[in-house]
Design a protein around this motif. Structure first.
Motif, mmCIF file in Angstrom:
data_model
loop_
_atom_site.group_PDB
_atom_site.id
_atom_site.type_symbol
_atom_site.label_atom_id
_atom_site.label_comp_id
_atom_site.label_asym_id
_atom_site.label_seq_id
_atom_site.Cartn_x
_atom_site.Cartn_y
_atom_site.Cartn_z
ATOM 1 N N ILE A 186 2.122 7.917 85.304
ATOM 2 C CA ILE A 186 1.380 7.002 86.184
ATOM 3 C C ILE A 186 0.315 7.753 87.002
ATOM 4 O O ILE A 186 -0.647 7.152 87.489
ATOM 5 C CB ILE A 186 2.371 6.252 87.120
ATOM 6 C CG1 ILE A 186 1.726 4.974 87.643
ATOM 7 C CG2 ILE A 186 2.846 7.143 88.259
ATOM 8 C CD1 ILE A 186 2.695 4.002 88.232
ATOM 9 N N ASN A 187 0.467 9.088 87.114
ATOM 10 C CA ASN A 187 -0.521 9.883 87.870
ATOM 11 C C ASN A 187 -1.785 10.194 87.074
ATOM 12 O O ASN A 187 -2.791 10.599 87.661
ATOM 13 C CB ASN A 187 0.086 11.241 88.284
ATOM 14 C CG ASN A 187 1.172 11.089 89.320
ATOM 15 O OD1 ASN A 187 1.136 10.188 90.141
ATOM 16 N ND2 ASN A 187 2.150 11.968 89.277
ATOM 17 N N VAL A 188 -1.721 10.046 85.744
ATOM 18 C CA VAL A 188 -2.780 10.627 84.905
ATOM 19 C C VAL A 188 -4.142 9.963 85.122
ATOM 20 O O VAL A 188 -5.127 10.632 85.447
ATOM 21 C CB VAL A 188 -2.375 10.619 83.414
ATOM 22 C CG1 VAL A 188 -3.537 11.087 82.541
ATOM 23 C CG2 VAL A 188 -1.157 11.525 83.204
ATOM 24 N N VAL A 189 -4.221 8.640 84.960
ATOM 25 C CA VAL A 189 -5.523 7.958 85.083
ATOM 26 C C VAL A 189 -6.081 8.072 86.505
ATOM 27 O O VAL A 189 -7.237 8.487 86.692
ATOM 28 C CB VAL A 189 -5.426 6.480 84.624
ATOM 29 C CG1 VAL A 189 -6.737 5.752 84.889
ATOM 30 C CG2 VAL A 189 -5.093 6.424 83.133
ATOM 31 N N PRO A 190 -5.284 7.742 87.558
ATOM 32 C CA PRO A 190 -5.822 7.939 88.920
ATOM 33 C C PRO A 190 -6.208 9.388 89.178
ATOM 34 O O PRO A 190 -7.206 9.664 89.847
ATOM 35 C CB PRO A 190 -4.657 7.531 89.834
ATOM 36 C CG PRO A 190 -3.758 6.707 88.991
ATOM 37 C CD PRO A 190 -3.925 7.186 87.590
ATOM 38 N N GLY A 191 -5.432 10.334 88.630
ATOM 39 C CA GLY A 191 -5.727 11.756 88.825
ATOM 40 C C GLY A 191 -7.075 12.153 88.246
ATOM 41 O O GLY A 191 -7.832 12.910 88.865
ATOM 42 N N ILE A 192 -7.383 11.631 87.065
ATOM 43 C CA ILE A 192 -8.685 11.922 86.428
ATOM 44 C C ILE A 192 -9.821 11.350 87.290
ATOM 45 O O ILE A 192 -10.843 12.004 87.519
ATOM 46 C CB ILE A 192 -8.732 11.351 84.989
ATOM 47 C CG1 ILE A 192 -7.761 12.137 84.094
ATOM 48 C CG2 ILE A 192 -10.143 11.399 84.416
ATOM 49 C CD1 ILE A 192 -7.507 11.507 82.735
#
Length: 530
Positions: A186-192
């Motif tokens: 769940i962190n991947v897209v917001p992190g990018i």
């Protein structure tokens, strides 16, 4: 607002900041706040779902806590180090690397196939992600003029307190609805998105690469040994009889040696890894002390409520999450109010109201029974949420609001470290008290449930008769087992009450202590104070 200057060097050091701030900087700051939210949330989001991760990785019950511990140890080392790195690399570079590294480590954690891989990825995630947290606090007090603090300070206060509070709720929902892998994915897209925004929008400062030649490697080694081993000792000590355990004893020894080396380098190195001079600012020293205690309340209660609901009520992670979301809601709705109040009210009075509100909530919990559920926990949770926000905003302003800009980056790391250490110390003390008082109460209660006690005999006979009506049970054994369980539950409840009483005394004392602080210069965030 009448102000009394507390520090000698604070007023002229801050350059006059225009009251307007560019949209670009606002968006950059919001992206940073979201990155910090992810980094703090990630500590607690996993705590509610450790059982699912344990099953997925076939880990033992001794190994699984390391999913948390590895993250916390790594993060606690990075938080104070980030001040030096931010000055050397610039906020833009440090924050972009932190966001990108955190995102990559999150994706890797989702691919872990055994506990060793998971521990390594979590340590990387905690270490790199820890760089985002102090950067946000430093940026808030660097780029925003004092007249805008009433808007900014509640925002970072809300994120710093809301993320740990709602973590178990969010984690419970995600692992129930999907699988534990999504706690990390769940962190991947917001992190990018945060990484891209940080690289393209942050322009608060310039790097100073000359600092690299003065990098204090011995200071870093001492700090890592000191803080990392301290976190381990506090985490593992309560359950392993403290220094009687060989690993805890070795870590305590390394921690002591690391502390000596770290403090020696902090006072003698040309460019210390952590500049402790910020503590010469009276406001910062007091703000850090209060931040430490807020850490005890924040992480202590985020731990205590789920343990009570799991151990006494038998709730699973989703039910615990649903029961505890009230605190998060209370914080969310109190944040804008505390921002407005910080402009109109003496910050010492705000803190006093917050601390006494917190003490009232924990005192309420000293009347706990085994039947307490959502509605009985409602008032204490609302008091906890509202009081936390009323404390956090003035504490942030008092600690960081009077520091000159060149001190802010280092000071922000130290300030955030005090909150995390407060949480670690608080959890260790709470766990120790729970274990010791549970044993004490169990021994005392057992004295009253012996063969010589007429009341105990009568209770046992009644229970045996009840069980005799159930076919296939050894009635007397079942009755003794049931009675033993009741004594154990009561002892557990009494130990929870003792901990809540201890927290009540702590926060009520702090409420009185605020009377002795001198009024901080421009800490309220109103336009004055240059």
């Amino acid at each position: 607002m009448a102000t009394a200057t507390v520090t000698a060097g604070s007023p002229p050091a801050r350059p006059a900041t225009p009251d307007t701030i560019s949209t670009r900087r606002v968006i950059a700051f919001l992206a940073m706040v979201f990155g910090m939210f992810m980094a703090i949330l990630d500590i607690q989001i996993v705590s509610a779902s450790l059982a699912e991760i344990q099953a997925g990785l076939s880990a033992s019950s001794d190994e699984i806590p390391w999913v948390q511990t590895a993250y916390l140890i790594a993060e606690v080392v990075m938080i104070p180090l980030s001040g030096f790195l931010s000055r050397m690399l610039s906020t833009r570079v440090l924050f972009t690397i932190s966001a990108a590294g955190f995102t990559a480590a999150s994706a890797l954690a989702a691919t872990a196939t055994n506990i060793d891989q998971m521990i390594v990825y979590r340590a990387v995630q905690g270490f790199i992600g820890g760089g985002m947290i102090p950067s946000v606090f430093a940026a808030a007090f660097t780029i925003f003029p004092p007249s805008r603090r009433a808007m900014v300070s509640p925002m970072i206060g809300l994120v710093a307190t809301l993320a740990p509070t709602i973590g178990p709720t969010v984690g419970g929902y995600i692992s129930h609805a999907m699988s534990w892998h999504w706690l990390f994915l769940i962190n991947v897209v917001p992190g990018i998105l945060v990484t891209a925004a940080a690289w393209s929008l942050i322009d608060f400062d310039k790097p100073n690469l000359k600092l690299f030649s003065k990098f204090d490697w011995w200071g870093l080694a001492g700090m890592a040994a000191f803080l990392g081993c301290m976190e381990y000792v506090l985490e593992e000590g309560p359950n392993n009889d403290w220094l009687q355990d060989q690993a805890v004893f070795i870590c305590a020894t390394i921690m002591t040696v690391g502390a000596v080396l770290f403090f020696w380098r902090a006072f003698t190195a040309e460019e210390p890894i952590v500049d402790l001079k910020a503590f010469t600012n009276v406001n910062f020293a007091f703000g850090s002390l209060f931040s430490f205690v807020v850490g005890i309340g924040l992480y202590g209660l985020t731990y205590l409520y789920p343990v009570f609901l799991g151990r006494i009520r038998g709730y699973d992670s989703l039910m615990i999450g649903e029961a505890l979301f009230v605190s998060g809601l209370a914080m969310f709705f109190t944040a804008p109010i505390s921002g407005i109040l910080s402009n109109k009210m003496d910050p010492r009075l705000m803190m006093m109201v917050g601390f006494f509100g917190f003490a009232t909530g924990t005192w309420w919990m000293t009347h706990l029974t085994a039947d307490w559920d959502f509605y009985e926990l409602l008032i204490p949770q609302i008091l906890r949420g509202c009081s936390m926000m009323l404390c956090m905003v003035p504490i942030n302003n008092i600690a960081l609001g009077t520091l000159p800009p060149e001190r802010l980056k280092n000071a922000s790391g130290l300030f955030n470290l005090t909150r995390n250490l407060g949480g670690a110390v608080g959890l260790a003390v709470i766990n120790t008290v729970l274990i010791d008082r549970n044993a004490f109460h169990y021994a005392r209660l057992s004295e009253h449930v012996q063969w010589g006690s007429a009341a105990a005999q009568e209770k046992l006979q009644n229970m045996t008769l009840n069980f005799e009506q159930t076919a296939g049970l050894d009635a007397s054994k079942a009755a003794i087992s049931k009675l033993s369980g009741m004594v154990q539950q009561q002892a557990s409840l009494l130990s929870f009450m003792d901990v809540f009483f201890m927290l009540t005394v702590l926060f009520a004392t702090l409420g009185l202590f605020t009377l002795f602080i001198r009024k901080p210069a421009a800490a309220g965030g109103g336009g004055g104070g240059h």
